[in-house]
Design an enzyme around this catalytic site. Structure first.
Site, PDB file in Angstrom:
ATOM      1  N   SER A 127       0.800  -1.222   0.000  1.00 16.33           N
ATOM      2  CA  SER A 127       0.000   0.000   0.000  1.00 16.33           C
ATOM      3  C   SER A 127       0.833   1.273   0.000  1.00 16.33           C
ATOM      4  O   SER A 127       1.639   1.489  -0.892  1.00 16.33           O
ATOM      5  CB  SER A 127      -0.970  -0.048   1.177  1.00 16.33           C
ATOM      6  N   HIS A 128       0.654   2.086   1.039  1.00 18.47           N
ATOM      7  CA  HIS A 128       1.307   3.384   1.129  1.00 18.47           C
ATOM      8  C   HIS A 128       2.698   3.294   1.743  1.00 18.47           C
ATOM      9  O   HIS A 128       3.383   4.300   1.868  1.00 18.47           O
ATOM     10  CB  HIS A 128       0.442   4.292   1.996  1.00 18.47           C
ATOM     11  N   ASP A 291      -2.515   6.517  -3.516  1.00 22.98           N
ATOM     12  CA  ASP A 291      -1.354   5.919  -2.844  1.00 22.98           C
ATOM     13  C   ASP A 291      -0.665   4.845  -3.685  1.00 22.98           C
ATOM     14  O   ASP A 291      -0.955   4.701  -4.871  1.00 22.98           O
ATOM     15  CB  ASP A 291      -1.786   5.341  -1.497  1.00 22.98           C
ATOM     16  N   ASP A 293      -0.865   1.613  -4.058  1.00 25.04           N
ATOM     17  CA  ASP A 293      -1.638   0.606  -4.799  1.00 25.04           C
ATOM     18  C   ASP A 293      -2.972   1.157  -5.297  1.00 25.04           C
ATOM     19  O   ASP A 293      -3.819   0.399  -5.778  1.00 25.04           O
ATOM     20  CB  ASP A 293      -1.856  -0.648  -3.955  1.00 25.04           C
ATOM     21  N   ASP A 295      -5.628   2.584  -3.811  1.00 20.48           N
ATOM     22  CA  ASP A 295      -6.930   2.488  -3.139  1.00 20.48           C
ATOM     23  C   ASP A 295      -7.215   3.666  -2.205  1.00 20.48           C
ATOM     24  O   ASP A 295      -8.363   3.910  -1.849  1.00 20.48           O
ATOM     25  CB  ASP A 295      -7.113   1.144  -2.409  1.00 20.48           C
ATOM     26  N   ARG A 296      -6.177   4.414  -1.819  1.00 21.21           N
ATOM     27  CA  ARG A 296      -6.421   5.584  -0.954  1.00 21.21           C
ATOM     28  C   ARG A 296      -6.576   6.851  -1.780  1.00 21.21           C
ATOM     29  O   ARG A 296      -6.120   6.896  -2.922  1.00 21.21           O
ATOM     30  CB  ARG A 296      -5.235   5.781  -0.005  1.00 21.21           C
ATOM     31  N   LYS A 390     -11.427  -0.267  -1.357  1.00 22.57           N
ATOM     32  CA  LYS A 390     -11.538   1.177  -1.476  1.00 22.57           C
ATOM     33  C   LYS A 390     -10.892   1.573  -2.796  1.00 22.57           C
ATOM     34  O   LYS A 390     -10.089   0.822  -3.343  1.00 22.57           O
ATOM     35  CB  LYS A 390     -10.922   1.886  -0.277  1.00 22.57           C
TER      36      LYS A 390
HETATM   37  C1  G16 Z   1      -5.304  -0.703   5.192  1.00 22.93           C
HETATM   38  C2  G16 Z   1      -6.693  -1.225   5.313  1.00 22.93           C
HETATM   39  C3  G16 Z   1      -7.604  -0.157   5.817  1.00 22.93           C
HETATM   40  C4  G16 Z   1      -7.071   0.434   7.107  1.00 22.93           C
HETATM   41  C5  G16 Z   1      -5.653   0.919   6.891  1.00 22.93           C
HETATM   42  C6  G16 Z   1      -5.000   1.379   8.169  1.00 22.93           C
HETATM   43  O1  G16 Z   1      -5.241   0.248   4.182  1.00 22.93           O
HETATM   44  O2  G16 Z   1      -7.164  -1.703   4.081  1.00 22.93           O
HETATM   45  O3  G16 Z   1      -8.856  -0.735   6.014  1.00 22.93           O
HETATM   46  O4  G16 Z   1      -7.876   1.481   7.545  1.00 22.93           O
HETATM   47  O5  G16 Z   1      -4.876  -0.123   6.395  1.00 22.93           O
HETATM   48  O6  G16 Z   1      -4.939   0.299   9.039  1.00 22.93           O
HETATM   49  P1  G16 Z   1      -4.102   0.371  10.375  1.00 22.93           P
HETATM   50  O7  G16 Z   1      -4.669   1.523  11.129  1.00 22.93           O
HETATM   51  O8  G16 Z   1      -4.300  -0.955  11.026  1.00 22.93           O
HETATM   52  O9  G16 Z   1      -2.654   0.650   9.999  1.00 22.93           O
HETATM   53  P2  G16 Z   1      -4.122   0.157   3.077  1.00 22.93           P
HETATM   54  O10 G16 Z   1      -4.377   1.352   2.192  1.00 22.93           O
HETATM   55  O11 G16 Z   1      -2.830   0.245   3.835  1.00 22.93           O
HETATM   56  O12 G16 Z   1      -4.306  -1.153   2.414  1.00 22.93           O
END
Ligand code: G16
Length: 557
Positions: A127-128, A291, A293, A295-296, A390
């Site tokens: 992800s990010h 971000d 990937d 999705d954000r 997302k």
């Molecule tokens: C992931 C999850 C999200 C979550 C985020 C932060 O996002 O898909 O549902 O809100 O992590 O999670 P945490 O607070 O446990 O770090 P992404 O964009 O990283 O895949």
């Protein structure tokens, strides 16, 4: 521990399936969104293979079925794709749909799984989190509805990873990933596909592209920052080619394995290039970023930041302007730490609202059952029932559609929204890379203090509820507990403390606070000032600063 390297061979059609002995690795437990670790951990011999075999072993009936495969293009993506292709063939998948170059944004992967009715998909992304040889890598399994596997599956994968003794692969040259086409991987069909067209068509089916084209021709200016990550090609095709925005509207649009050395997290701290433009002289009308990937998303007006919680509320309140959603909104869900702004819209407009634990996987059942149309999280995520992830670019197009329909600025849309529904002041303070032992002790000490807080007074507020959030899924009745400590006050204010499930170094502590303000005369405060008292309460109760040795959060959003 088993000796590695002794290879058994069996025959499947014309090729050798290799059964490789292995031994379990500690810690292959998927977090909030899949398994995320440093690249060097993933590159250890057998590490990725063990996890992938553990996934396949927990999927009865996958033989002959279709698997979708792709990632955000970060360092190690391509090697991982080849490893998984060989294993998918050796494990009997009938067909693998792989993104060209091994690339698929997370929402595109979800869309492809759904469109082609695949059995499931493997999405390679952290992800990010930063990429590159010293950065992070990740993998997660998505089920046939296109969404992240629910907890019962991720728990089964983890359990399997703890007892794994061998995995299956095969000897095969690499197939050419950069050319779309169909290849026969010793009995398994591998289709290299270009997901951009499929994704762009899905977006065209939801939004009023004609109205957005007209807006973009009218002198309205925007910038989209792809942060050197996966969304670049999707955004360029949709925003510049199909919607006619000028070339250069998409910034940092070529995906790079190390995201150009940046941190591909679309917030005010890390999306520096965009923030500079949107807060500079002659700033455009609209700015957005996505971000690693895809999705954000982050939404900005001219010198104006839209919190993700508010963005979800605005999305839910404006469905009548958007062709794909007009007249069919059933409900909205938000993760527990997300502000209550969307709940207010649901209550006022007469649809259901739900509060789920953090993690997109918790929205899947509600979406599948048709109970919600929109969902979102404070962590810069919003989406709808069009996929089961997302979707960053979706949110950007949704906003463009609203802007085109309403003819107001981003800031005016928010101000009118707050006048109508009230404003939920909101902030999140992250303390990253905290010593894990310190963070866990702090968390459990606060948890132990919660029952005694009930009825206690802090300044003008009294505690009405203090607990560790537990969720019962309204569709299948499954229970997820231990989802974050929350303290609710009598005036609707709230403080939440959670340990992140996505970090890879030490522990990340997240503090979320919010309070409601109905009076438009008081909608102009700096959120950090408006919420300072609540932040102090959390600090006093948890002794966060003293115990972590930090004077400031690493990131404030
Ligand atoms: C992931 C999850 C999200 C979550 C985020 C932060 O996002 O898909 O549902 O809100 O992590 O999670 P945490 O607070 O446990 O770090 P992404 O964009 O990283 O895949």
């Amino acid at each position: 521990m088993l000796e590695l390297g002794t290879i058994k061979t069996t025959i499947r059609e014309t090729m050798d399936i290799l059964t490789i002995p292995t031994h379990p690795f500690e810690g292959q437990k998927p977090g909030t969104s899949g398994l995320r670790k440093k690249v060097e951990i993933f590159k250890q011999p057998h590490y990725l293979e063990n996890f992938v075999q553990s996934v396949f072993d927990t999927l009865p009936g996958h033989e002959g079925q279709t698997l979708v495969l792709g990632g955000d293009g970060r360092f190690y993506n391509r090697e991982a794709i080849h490893i998984i292709l060989r294993m998918a063939a050796a494990n009997g998948f009938g067909r693998v749909l792989v993104g060209r170059g091994g690339l698929l944004s997370t929402p595109a992967a979800s869309a492809i799984i759904r469109k082609y009715q695949a059995f499931g998909g493997l999405v390679l992304s952290a992800s990010h989190n930063p990429g590159g040889p010293d950065g992070d890598f990740g993998i997660k399994y998505n089920i046939g509805n296109g969404g992240p596997a629910p907890e019962r599956i991720t728990e089964a994968i983890h359990a399997r990873s703890r007892e794994i003794t061998e995995y299956k692969t095969l000897k095969f040259e690499e197939i050419p990933l950069d050319v779309c086409g169909t290849y026969n991987l010793m009995g398994t069909t591998v289709e290299v596909i270009d997901s951009v067209t499929d994704y762009a068509e899905l977006m065209e089916s939801l939004f009023d592209f004609e109205a957005i084209r007209t807006l973009l021709k009218s002198g309205f200016r925007m910038r989209f920052d792809a942060m050197h990550a996966i969304t670049g090609p999707y955004a360029t095709e949709i925003i510049e080619r199909r919607l006619g925005a000028p070339t250069g509207t998409v910034m940092n649009g070529t995906p790079k394995p190390d995201f150009g050395g940046g941190h591909p997290d679309p917030n005010l701290t890390y999306a520096r290039d965009l923030v500079k433009v949107m807060y500079g002289d002659d700033a455009p009308d609209f700015g957005a970023a996505s971000d690693g990937d895809g999705d954000r998303n982050m939404i900005l007006g001219r010198r104006f930041f839209v919190t993700p919680s508010d963005s979800l509320a605005v999305i839910a309140a404006n469905a009548e302007h958007v062709p794909g959603y007009r007249g069919r909104v059933t409900g909205v869900a938000r993760s527990m730490p997300t502000s209550a702004a969307a709940d207010r819209v649901a209550a006022a407009l007469g649809f259901e609202s739900f509060e789920t634990p953090t993690g997109w996987k918790f929205f899947g059942n509600l979406l599948d059952a048709g109970r919600i149309t929109f969902c979102g999280e404070e962590s810069f995520g919003s989406g709808s029932d069009h996929v089961r992830e997302k979707d960053g670019l979706w949110a950007v197009l949704y906003w463009l559609n609203i802007l085109a329909a309403r003819g107001e600025s981003v800031e005016d849309i928010l101000r009118h929204h707050w006048q109508r529904f009230g404003r939920d002041y909101y902030t999140r303070h992250d303390y990253e890379e905290v010593d894990a032992t310190v963070a866990k002790a702090l968390y459990s000490d606060l948890k132990a203090r919660l029952p005694a807080l009930l009825g206690q007074r802090f300044g003008v507020r009294t505690v009405t509820l203090a607990d560790d959030f537990a969720y019962t899924d309204p569709i299948d009745g499954s229970v997820s507990d231990g989802q974050g400590l929350r303290i609710l006050f009598d005036d609707g204010a709230r403080a939440v403390l959670r340990l992140s499930g996505t970090g890879t170094v030490g522990a990340t502590l997240r503090v979320y606070v919010e309070r409601y303000e109905a009076d438009p005369a008081r909608h102009d405060m700096n959120p950090q000032v408006a919420l300072a008292e609540l932040i102090d309460v959390v600090d006093a109760l948890s002794q966060l600063k003293q115990r972590t040795g930090r004077t400031q959060p690493s990131v404030i959003t």
